[in-house]
Design an enzyme around this catalytic site. Structure first.
Site, PDB file in Angstrom:
ATOM      1  N   HIS A   1      -1.459   0.539 -10.007  1.00 36.84           N
ATOM      2  CA  HIS A   1      -2.073  -0.362  -8.866  1.00 36.84           C
ATOM      3  C   HIS A   1      -2.730  -1.928  -9.659  1.00 36.84           C
ATOM      4  O   HIS A   1      -3.996  -2.002  -9.592  1.00 36.84           O
ATOM      5  CB  HIS A   1      -3.252   0.222  -8.036  1.00 36.84           C
ATOM      6  CG  HIS A   1      -3.309  -0.609  -6.794  1.00 36.84           C
ATOM      7  ND1 HIS A   1      -3.790  -0.043  -5.725  1.00 36.84           N
ATOM      8  CD2 HIS A   1      -3.169  -1.960  -6.351  1.00 36.84           C
ATOM      9  CE1 HIS A   1      -3.826  -1.038  -4.668  1.00 36.84           C
ATOM     10  NE2 HIS A   1      -3.469  -1.882  -5.103  1.00 36.84           N
TER      11      HIS A   1
ATOM     12  N   GLU B   1      -3.938   7.572  -4.581  1.00 43.77           N
ATOM     13  CA  GLU B   1      -4.285   6.966  -5.699  1.00 43.77           C
ATOM     14  C   GLU B   1      -5.581   7.558  -6.186  1.00 43.77           C
ATOM     15  O   GLU B   1      -6.613   7.607  -5.434  1.00 43.77           O
ATOM     16  CB  GLU B   1      -4.692   5.362  -5.671  1.00 43.77           C
ATOM     17  CG  GLU B   1      -3.196   4.860  -5.236  1.00 43.77           C
ATOM     18  CD  GLU B   1      -3.084   3.288  -5.258  1.00 43.77           C
ATOM     19  OE1 GLU B   1      -4.201   2.759  -5.354  1.00 43.77           O
ATOM     20  OE2 GLU B   1      -2.095   2.477  -4.818  1.00 43.77           O
TER      21      GLU B   1
ATOM     22  N   ARG C   1       0.981  -1.109   0.007  1.00 39.83           N
ATOM     23  CA  ARG C   1      -0.005  -0.045   0.162  1.00 39.83           C
ATOM     24  C   ARG C   1       0.937   1.202  -0.198  1.00 39.83           C
ATOM     25  O   ARG C   1       2.188   1.215   0.712  1.00 39.83           O
ATOM     26  CB  ARG C   1      -0.859   0.025   1.356  1.00 39.83           C
ATOM     27  CG  ARG C   1      -1.905  -0.918   1.291  1.00 39.83           C
ATOM     28  CD  ARG C   1      -3.050  -0.517   0.500  1.00 39.83           C
ATOM     29  NE  ARG C   1      -4.281  -1.248   0.331  1.00 39.83           N
ATOM     30  CZ  ARG C   1      -4.587  -2.373  -0.508  1.00 39.83           C
ATOM     31  NH1 ARG C   1      -3.721  -3.042  -1.277  1.00 39.83           N
ATOM     32  NH2 ARG C   1      -5.809  -3.017  -0.344  1.00 39.83           N
TER      33      ARG C   1
END
Length: 306
Positions: free
Chosen positions: A273, A255, A226
């Site tokens: 991602h 993000e 993360r």
């Protein structure tokens, strides 16, 4: 019928099944009062999750089903204290995320993405051969978080002849890899530091400026965990100052926003991602998410409880 609430965007198959088979409501804060009392199960992604405020607003909530291995968007401690059971989708995404980590490591060290841009820009013919890069095989690798994904990464890198060490909150019993209780010392001892630990408040900023400084001007950071786990401001600063050798990033702190300072750097590989983003893996994640939901509705138990 058990009242199901969808929180956040979900895989299309999951969302369609929730609507068709469960008559699920899609969470809308402005309409919350109209359904809050009836909700028994929330299905959500790890990023969206169920925070404290939403937990407080759903007095009848009994289960939270997460699509994904991560669940850092959920207030897990409060949910557990209230007897709410939770699930995620472990294991089914291990291979793809591990492949992504190894791919990022190779790409940063060998400069494949950057040299691809070099060719496309016509520079091979104009400027000659691309500058020599670093080898991946034999690199000393440190893994932050030797869980399911971290172990899958380590197994792959054994084939590359990479000496492997790791940092966890606790030593992994039976592991053949070297355990380093100090993350700073681990960073100082390796060429590549790969982050595969869980997200959430417990690991926020774990890869600190001190850790990145220890990794040094020749060191490479790879993050498939993360964005919150890494001090992103320090990462950008050290890369800009030439005090970190490179980075391969699949995740970011905010993000989908990526620091503009990273966009033109050839020593950084940026992915949106996509660690688990393959057709087969997302299908398996969807199947397991729905299986957890069905199990809870039918039996009150979850297949992969957290």
């Amino acid at each position: 019928m058990t009242s199901v609430l969808q929180v956040g965007a979900l895989n299309a198959v999951v969302a369609e099944t929730l609507a068709r088979e469960y008559g699920a409501v899609v969470h809308d804060p402005e309409r919350l009062a109209s359904y809050a009392e009836s909700v028994r199960v929330v299905v959500t992604g790890g990023h969206a999750g169920v925070g404290t405020a939403l937990l407080d607003a759903l007095p009848g909530l009994r289960a939270i089903v997460h699509f994904g291995a991560g669940y850092d968007g959920t207030d897990v401690e409060t949910a557990r204290a209230r007897g709410i059971v939770m699930s995620n989708t472990p294991d089914v995404l291990n291979d793809c995320v591990a492949d992504t980590a190894v791919g990022l490591m190779i790409d940063v060290l060998r400069g494949f993405s950057a040299s691809d841009r070099y060719v496309r820009a016509g520079r091979w013919a104009a400027d000659g051969p691309y500058p020599l890069q670093r080898r991946a095989s034999g690199s000393r690798v440190g893994i932050v978080g030797l869980g399911r994904i971290g172990t899958a990464i380590a197994t792959r890198l054994e084939a590359f002849g990479c000496p492997i060490a790791y940092h966890n909150r606790h030593e992994v019993s039976g592991s053949s890899y070297r355990y380093e209780p100090s993350l700073v010392r681990l960073a100082a001892d390796v060429d590549v530091l790969i982050v595969s630990t869980a997200g959430g408040e417990g690991t926020r900023g774990l890869v600190s400026r001190e850790v990145l400084e220890a990794l040094g001007p020749d060191g490479v950071l790879v993050n498939v965990a993360r964005g919150s786990v890494v001090d992103q401001e320090a990462l950008v600063s050290l890369l800009s100052a030439g005090r970190l050798g490179g980075a391969g990033l699949d995740v970011f702190d905010d993000e989908p926003h990526v620091p503009v300072e990273l966009l033109d750097r050839d020593d950084v590989v940026l992915l949106p991602h996509v660690g688990s983003a393959t057709v087969a893996t997302r299908a398996a994640m969807a199947d397991l998410t729905l299986a957890n939901l069905r199990s809870f509705v039918d039996t009150g138990t979850l297949i992969t409880p957290i």
